[in-house]
Design an enzyme around this catalytic site. Structure first.
Site, PDB file in Angstrom:
ATOM      1  N   GLU A 290       0.828  -1.210   0.000  1.00 22.44           N
ATOM      2  CA  GLU A 290       0.000   0.000   0.000  1.00 22.44           C
ATOM      3  C   GLU A 290       0.868   1.268   0.000  1.00 22.44           C
ATOM      4  OE1 GLU A 290      -4.053  -0.786   1.992  1.00 22.44           O
ATOM      5  OE2 GLU A 290      -3.213   0.867   3.132  1.00 22.44           O
ATOM      6  N   HIS A 319       7.583 -26.615   0.292  1.00 17.60           N
ATOM      7  CA  HIS A 319       6.897 -27.685  -0.429  1.00 17.60           C
ATOM      8  C   HIS A 319       5.775 -27.122  -1.296  1.00 17.60           C
ATOM      9  CE1 HIS A 319       9.115 -30.749   1.809  1.00 17.60           C
ATOM     10  NE2 HIS A 319       9.115 -29.821   2.754  1.00 17.60           N
ATOM     11  N   LYS A 433     -13.198   2.308  -1.660  1.00 22.80           N
ATOM     12  CA  LYS A 433     -14.118   2.712  -0.579  1.00 22.80           C
ATOM     13  C   LYS A 433     -15.223   3.595  -1.153  1.00 22.80           C
ATOM     14  CE  LYS A 433     -11.043   2.781   3.516  1.00 22.80           C
ATOM     15  NZ  LYS A 433     -10.523   3.547   4.644  1.00 22.80           N
TER      16      LYS A 433
HETATM   17  O1  PA5 Z   1      -3.112   1.849   5.885  1.00 19.92           O
HETATM   18  C1  PA5 Z   1      -4.217   2.364   5.772  1.00 19.92           C
HETATM   19  O2  PA5 Z   1      -4.382   3.567   5.986  1.00 19.92           O
HETATM   20  C2  PA5 Z   1      -5.439   1.546   5.415  1.00 19.92           C
HETATM   21  O3  PA5 Z   1      -5.141   0.229   5.121  1.00 19.92           O
HETATM   22  C3  PA5 Z   1      -6.416   1.576   6.562  1.00 19.92           C
HETATM   23  O4  PA5 Z   1      -5.807   1.068   7.719  1.00 19.92           O
HETATM   24  C4  PA5 Z   1      -7.691   0.790   6.277  1.00 19.92           C
HETATM   25  O5  PA5 Z   1      -8.255   1.204   5.062  1.00 19.92           O
HETATM   26  C5  PA5 Z   1      -8.699   1.000   7.402  1.00 19.92           C
HETATM   27  O6  PA5 Z   1      -8.944   2.360   7.589  1.00 19.92           O
HETATM   28  P1  PA5 Z   1      -9.612   2.921   8.900  1.00 19.92           P
HETATM   29  O7  PA5 Z   1      -8.675   2.702  10.048  1.00 19.92           O
HETATM   30  O8  PA5 Z   1      -9.836   4.354   8.625  1.00 19.92           O
HETATM   31  O9  PA5 Z   1     -10.886   2.157   9.087  1.00 19.92           O
END
Ligand code: PA5
Length: 464
Positions: A290, A319, A433
């Site tokens: 990410e 394996h 989202k």
């Molecule tokens: O790293 C990030 O910002 C995302 O993966 C969020 O953690 C994830 O989308 C969840 O978001 P939130 O904590 O706002 O629910």
């Protein structure tokens, strides 16, 4: 001090020939490393780099977390995290690393409260959870920084409805909110309903949040030494205080990956040789994927960079995946995590004296076997000229785990700076989202809905 070690011999051309990196390349890239280091140093603690200060600025909050954890341990049988992505992967990884590997199955006198992390909206999973917990005896920790994530907020709504029916007004005592202090809906709900609340600092994004209340509260409830974790993170941060990559393990790791990407190594495999670290690989995959997977660079240029993170488990995946890693394309860097001393050991018993091909195992321990297989895999990868490196933990404990988390966070931040991208945003996640909001007819998303409606319709002939 039990420092973790980063061994990158097998990334180098001395060991893997033309597929490797020459020392002069590393030395030649010292300005790239220095620039990334200086950028991080100048910005740490500010904007979305607030996470770098977490080992230093949480004394008060740690006190509150420990007090809260004690009362949860006293008054509840279960602790359930409702969260997703960065609000779930850290708690899962740390639980698995530092608690008994069959924790929830242990008899009550040998464990604390049972622990669950619900990071999906699969209805069967929710129903399964409700089959094994008594909600009245369960503390739910709703974790969402944005306070808007559909998955977490739907879980919140389902659980509060059930709790209200079971407990009436007192239901609020079964919910702890962990969220942004200023933004989002959860904080508004928390204030309105009177939930105990912990804050996720502004400069701490989801995937960098394990060392703030997101991760520290669940860990403390499990009896994990959270101060030890934070001091491990501090120790690693201090170990990484040089702009010379040869003296800064996270900077070196980032530089190696950056150079490897330039050589077409588009996949980063994370392969711990310890079941306790299995979910560290999941946590890493989110952090790396990410953070570094970006379409544009900071100058607005289309770059479409990133390395695809893949998780594997040693020896299990020897394996399954290692055939590909040793003989497949030269498009990967394989990072192995080893553990020198396991917290327990098992001797391989005698019983096959007449079978030489089995008997050679007898008398050795399982830790010898797993570590020997790790070394053997490193050898096989190196022999076939595939880039690999090893992170070695003296043992898995709160202090070394804190180091490991900080190591990967720093490596990611440095590598993002080398790629000249915004490491801390996630426009691709936001896109998904927003599309969900539009499809669910959320107010304010009418334009997105129209965009979705205008997208080409699926062609029936391509569905067979
Ligand atoms: O790293 C990030 O910002 C995302 O993966 C969020 O953690 C994830 O989308 C969840 O978001 P939130 O904590 O706002 O629910």
């Amino acid at each position: 001090m039990e420092a973790i070690k980063f061994d990158f011999n097998n990334m180098m051309s001395d060991f893997i020939g033309e597929q490797g990196i020459e020392e002069k390349e590393l030395v030649g890239a010292s300005d790239v490393a220095k620039k990334a280091f200086d950028f991080f140093k100048a910005n740490r603690g500010t904007a979305m780099m607030g996470w770098a200060d977490l080992p230093y600025n949480q004394d008060e909050i740690v006190g509150d977390i420990l007090t809260t954890a004690k009362s949860v341990q006293k008054d509840f049988d279960n602790f359930v995290v409702l969260g997703i992505g960065g609000s779930a992967l850290g708690p899962i990884a740390v639980f698995n690393a530092l608690c008994h590997l069959r924790y929830n199955d242990l008899p009550k006198e040998k464990r604390g409260v049972k622990f669950f992390v619900e990071d999906n909206v699969d209805p069967e999973r929710m129903l399964a959870l409700l089959d094994v917990i008594d909600v009245k005896r369960t503390m739910f920790n709703v974790i969402t920084k944005s306070g808007a994530t559909s998955e977490t907020m739907s879980q919140y709504l389902i659980i509060t409805d059930i709790l209200k029916k079971a407990l009436g007004k007192d239901y609020k005592n079964n919910i702890i909110a962990t969220t942004s202090e200023k933004k989002g809906n959860l904080i508004k709900l928390a204030k309105q309903e009177g939930f105990k609340t912990f804050y996720i600092p502004d400069g701490v994004g989801g995937r960098f949040s394990e060392l703030c209340p997101v991760g520290l509260l669940p860990a403390a409830v499990l009896g994990i030494d959270i101060k030890g974790m934070l001091s491990g993170a501090k120790f690693m941060d201090e170990l990484c205080s040089s702009c010379d990559a040869f003296k800064n393990p996270a900077l070196m790791a980032a530089l190696l990956q950056f150079i490897a990407m330039g050589k077409g190594k588009n996949i980063s495999v994370m392969m711990p040789y310890a079941d306790s670290l299995k979910y560290i690989a999941d946590w890493y995959c989110q952090l790396w994927g990410e953070s570094l997977g970006k379409a544009k660079d900071l100058d607005g240029k289309t770059v479409n960079v990133g390395q695809t993170p893949v998780k594997a488990l040693g020896v299990t995946d020897q394996h399954s995946q290692v055939q590909l890693y040793t003989e497949g394309p030269f498009d990967k860097v394989i990072t192995i995590i080893g553990v020198e001393k396991f917290r327990g050991d098992v001797v391989i018993a005698n019983g096959a004296e007449e079978f030489k091909d089995v008997n050679f195992l007898c008398g050795h321990t399982m830790s010898e076997l797993i570590n020997t297989e790790r070394v053997a895999t490193e050898y096989a990868l190196t022999r076939s000229k595939h880039m690999n490196n090893t992170i070695l933990l003296p043992e898995v404990n709160a202090f070394t785990l804190g180091q490991l988390l900080m190591f990967f966070q720093l490596e990611t931040a440095y590598c993002g700076a080398m790629l000249n991208i915004d490491t801390f945003n996630q426009p691709g996640v936001e896109e998904g989202k927003n599309a969900t909001y539009a499809l669910f007819n959320r107010a304010g998303y009418e334009e997105k809905k129209a965009e979705l409606n205008a997208a080409p319709k699926k062609n029936a002939k391509y569905i067979i």
